[in-house]
Motif scaffolding. Structure first.
Motif, PDB file in Angstrom:
ATOM      1  N   SER A 158       0.824  -1.210   0.000  1.00  0.00           N
ATOM      2  CA  SER A 158       0.000   0.000   0.000  1.00  0.00           C
ATOM      3  C   SER A 158       0.858   1.260   0.000  1.00  0.00           C
ATOM      4  N   LEU A 159       1.910   1.266   0.823  1.00  0.00           N
ATOM      5  CA  LEU A 159       2.760   2.451   0.940  1.00  0.00           C
ATOM      6  C   LEU A 159       3.515   2.744  -0.352  1.00  0.00           C
ATOM      7  N   LEU A 160       4.189   1.729  -0.901  1.00  0.00           N
ATOM      8  CA  LEU A 160       5.021   1.968  -2.082  1.00  0.00           C
ATOM      9  C   LEU A 160       4.191   2.318  -3.303  1.00  0.00           C
ATOM     10  N   ALA A 161       2.972   1.797  -3.391  1.00  0.00           N
ATOM     11  CA  ALA A 161       2.105   2.129  -4.528  1.00  0.00           C
ATOM     12  C   ALA A 161       1.576   3.555  -4.423  1.00  0.00           C
ATOM     13  N   ALA A 162       1.299   4.000  -3.207  1.00  0.00           N
ATOM     14  CA  ALA A 162       0.687   5.317  -3.032  1.00  0.00           C
ATOM     15  C   ALA A 162       1.701   6.450  -2.908  1.00  0.00           C
ATOM     16  N   ARG A 163       2.915   6.137  -2.439  1.00  0.00           N
ATOM     17  CA  ARG A 163       3.906   7.179  -2.187  1.00  0.00           C
ATOM     18  C   ARG A 163       5.207   6.882  -2.933  1.00  0.00           C
ATOM     19  N   PRO A 164       5.395   7.490  -4.114  1.00  0.00           N
ATOM     20  CA  PRO A 164       6.613   7.233  -4.913  1.00  0.00           C
ATOM     21  C   PRO A 164       7.892   7.669  -4.234  1.00  0.00           C
ATOM     22  N   ASP A 165       7.791   8.486  -3.183  1.00  0.00           N
ATOM     23  CA  ASP A 165       8.979   8.974  -2.496  1.00  0.00           C
ATOM     24  C   ASP A 165       9.339   8.128  -1.273  1.00  0.00           C
ATOM     25  N   ALA A 166       8.546   7.100  -0.965  1.00  0.00           N
ATOM     26  CA  ALA A 166       8.767   6.302   0.241  1.00  0.00           C
ATOM     27  C   ALA A 166       9.704   5.131  -0.034  1.00  0.00           C
ATOM     28  N   ARG A 167      10.381   4.694   1.041  1.00  0.00           N
ATOM     29  CA  ARG A 167      11.263   3.521   0.959  1.00  0.00           C
ATOM     30  C   ARG A 167      10.922   2.579   2.102  1.00  0.00           C
ATOM     31  N   PHE A 168      11.185   1.287   1.879  1.00  0.00           N
ATOM     32  CA  PHE A 168      10.858   0.302   2.912  1.00  0.00           C
ATOM     33  C   PHE A 168      11.921  -0.792   2.922  1.00  0.00           C
ATOM     34  N   CYS A 169      12.357  -1.150   4.138  1.00  0.00           N
ATOM     35  CA  CYS A 169      13.281  -2.261   4.327  1.00  0.00           C
ATOM     36  C   CYS A 169      12.562  -3.340   5.128  1.00  0.00           C
ATOM     37  N   LEU A 170      12.533  -4.550   4.601  1.00  0.00           N
ATOM     38  CA  LEU A 170      11.893  -5.679   5.273  1.00  0.00           C
ATOM     39  C   LEU A 170      12.955  -6.682   5.696  1.00  0.00           C
ATOM     40  N   VAL A 171      13.046  -6.917   6.997  1.00  0.00           N
ATOM     41  CA  VAL A 171      13.934  -7.936   7.554  1.00  0.00           C
ATOM     42  C   VAL A 171      13.042  -9.055   8.056  1.00  0.00           C
ATOM     43  N   ARG A 172      13.085 -10.209   7.396  1.00  0.00           N
ATOM     44  CA  ARG A 172      12.183 -11.295   7.776  1.00  0.00           C
ATOM     45  C   ARG A 172      12.949 -12.541   8.177  1.00  0.00           C
ATOM     46  N   SER A 173      12.400 -13.235   9.165  1.00  0.00           N
ATOM     47  CA  SER A 173      13.009 -14.456   9.669  1.00  0.00           C
ATOM     48  C   SER A 173      12.021 -15.608   9.531  1.00  0.00           C
ATOM     49  N   ASP A 174      12.499 -16.716   8.978  1.00  0.00           N
ATOM     50  CA  ASP A 174      11.689 -17.929   8.838  1.00  0.00           C
ATOM     51  C   ASP A 174      12.554 -19.137   9.149  1.00  0.00           C
ATOM     52  N   ARG A 196      13.349   0.950  -4.162  1.00  0.00           N
ATOM     53  CA  ARG A 196      12.721   1.483  -2.951  1.00  0.00           C
ATOM     54  C   ARG A 196      12.356   0.402  -1.934  1.00  0.00           C
ATOM     55  N   PHE A 197      12.527  -0.849  -2.310  1.00  0.00           N
ATOM     56  CA  PHE A 197      12.204  -1.943  -1.395  1.00  0.00           C
ATOM     57  C   PHE A 197      13.428  -2.813  -1.183  1.00  0.00           C
ATOM     58  N   GLN A 198      13.903  -2.830   0.059  1.00  0.00           N
ATOM     59  CA  GLN A 198      15.067  -3.628   0.431  1.00  0.00           C
ATOM     60  C   GLN A 198      14.593  -4.854   1.206  1.00  0.00           C
ATOM     61  N   LEU A 199      15.030  -6.031   0.778  1.00  0.00           N
ATOM     62  CA  LEU A 199      14.608  -7.284   1.397  1.00  0.00           C
ATOM     63  C   LEU A 199      15.808  -8.012   1.982  1.00  0.00           C
ATOM     64  N   VAL A 200      15.702  -8.377   3.250  1.00  0.00           N
ATOM     65  CA  VAL A 200      16.746  -9.140   3.938  1.00  0.00           C
ATOM     66  C   VAL A 200      16.085 -10.359   4.559  1.00  0.00           C
ATOM     67  N   THR A 201      16.540 -11.544   4.167  1.00  0.00           N
ATOM     68  CA  THR A 201      15.940 -12.791   4.647  1.00  0.00           C
ATOM     69  C   THR A 201      16.940 -13.571   5.484  1.00  0.00           C
ATOM     70  N   VAL A 202      16.480 -14.046   6.634  1.00  0.00           N
ATOM     71  CA  VAL A 202      17.299 -14.874   7.513  1.00  0.00           C
ATOM     72  C   VAL A 202      16.537 -16.162   7.789  1.00  0.00           C
ATOM     73  N   LEU A 203      17.190 -17.299   7.583  1.00  0.00           N
ATOM     74  CA  LEU A 203      16.579 -18.594   7.878  1.00  0.00           C
ATOM     75  C   LEU A 203      17.233 -19.164   9.136  1.00  0.00           C
ATOM     76  N   SER A 204      16.417 -19.585  10.088  1.00  0.00           N
ATOM     77  CA  SER A 204      16.965 -20.041  11.357  1.00  0.00           C
ATOM     78  C   SER A 204      17.433 -21.488  11.318  1.00  0.00           C
TER      79      SER A 204
END
Length: 378
Positions: A158-174, A196-204
């Motif tokens: 929702s954020l990235l589609a509505a706001r072209p100036d926004a950035r988001f970093c997702l750090v996810r653990s599975d 604008r979207f940074q993805l960081v994945t960590v597997l336990s």
């Protein structure tokens, strides 16, 4: 935790019928992993305004059973939120992970099929990020574990589609790649907004061919990892979602890195290591207690039995009182404490600003004073 009302109410009035259920048809059931599915629900045109939702909100689903009030469970909406000036959603999608011994999640995995009808409460929850409220050039980060990806998926899209100036970093653990929910949907976000979207994945429990080494995202690791990934001091807002241990570890790590508590938002999905509830018992010879509750514009006063929560006291006369988990996690039963004093056994849903403003969880609140008044409509 004893709570008394503030001298001046500071929260806006919520819309009426916030706890209402409506029957919605299941449009599709998609298997995400061996232990998770996504349910797509169709919203009829006459109800779309009621099911407008903010990115990050959740739905409470109810399974009716003969001779009972039914089983309720809360699941976050993963589909993007509708535009503020557009119509309400035609479809809503939620993610359901199978929980060992979980009555509703087992039902969802083994029995629910397209064409079935489910009772669904209108959207609720305050773990949200409204794109219209995001400042220019806002930079957000989420730290999620397991099914904690579900509300964040809606927030990011929702954020990235509505706001072209926004950035988001997702750090996810599975645990493993095979157990990762919404793998394709997150990959699609990365392909759509690579800058604008940074993805960081960590597997336990599994090593990756590229990326970070396996292992849990605990406080120590996050304290070292986050400054290497992004400018921590310049992040506009942090969203933590998942199991209790991960959220608490991330909160401590951010505190150690100097992040203000006001920039951190949390939603806890599992509380395995929390202390069990101990019902509050009235002292011997204490006067009987009463609760007055306002709900959808109507008020009533009822006795509170020894050791009974305010929610259970209200439910005996008002079956439409809002609740889902009754465990202090989902926040569906949030109410404003107008007068009196209560003790909350546990609270994993309200932020400190909310409790300071006078809000309580009715499912965890026990009357300390003889008369207590709460308002579900605020």
């Amino acid at each position: 935790m004893a709570v008394s009302p503030p001298s001046v109410p500071s929260a806006p009035v919520r819309s009426a019928r916030h706890g209402a259920f409506h029957p919605l048809t299941v449009a599709a059931v998609d298997r995400l992993t061996d232990d998770s599915v996504a349910l797509t629900l169709r919203v009829p045109e006459e109800l779309r305004a009621e099911y407008r939702h903010a990115p990050g909100q959740h739905l409470t689903l109810r399974r009716k059973a003969p001779g009972s009030t039914g089983t309720r469970r809360t699941y976050s909406i993963c589909s993007p939120a509708p535009a503020p000036d557009g119509p309400g959603p035609e479809l809503l999608r939620v993610g359901v992970r199978l929980v060992e011994g979980g009555e509703f999640s087992t039902f969802a995995h083994k029995e629910i099929a397209a064409g079935d009808v489910l009772d669904v409460m209108v959207p609720a929850g305050r773990f949200v990020l409204e794109p219209s409220a995001a400042p220019a050039g806002g930079h957000y980060t989420a730290i999620v574990g397991g099914s904690g990806i579900t509300p964040v998926l809606s927030i990011v899209a929702s954020l990235l589609a509505a706001r072209p100036d926004a950035r988001f970093c997702l750090v996810r653990s599975d645990r493993t790649a095979a157990s990762t929910m919404f793998l394709e949907e997150v990959a699609d976000l990365k392909n759509r907004w690579p800058d604008r979207f940074q993805l960081v994945t960590v597997l336990s429990r599994e090593e990756q061919e590229a990326g970070l080494p396996s292992g849990r995202l605990d406080e120590e690791r996050l304290t070292e990892l986050l400054p290497a990934l992004l400018p921590v001091s310049r992040v506009t807002g942090w969203f933590l979602c998942g199991p209790y241990g991960l959220v608490q570890g991330a909160q401590r790590a951010l505190g150690a890195l100097g992040v203000s508590r006001t920039r951190v938002h949390e939603e806890i999905f599992h509380v395995e290591d929390a202390a069990p509830r101990v019902p509050a018992a009235a002292p011997a010879g204490a006067a009987s207690r009463r609760v007055t509750a306002r709900l959808d514009g109507r008020s009533g006063t009822w006795p509170v039995r020894d050791g009974e929560s305010l929610l259970d006291a209200v439910l005996r006369s008002r079956a439409d009182a809002p609740y889902a988990c009754k465990g202090g996690v989902c926040g569906t039963c949030r109410a404003f404490l107008v007068t009196g004093e209560v003790r909350m056994d546990r609270n994993f849903a309200l932020e400190s600003e909310e409790t300071e403003a006078g809000f309580v969880l009715a499912c965890q609140s026990h009357a300390v004073t003889e008369d207590v008044e709460i308002d579900f409509d605020r």
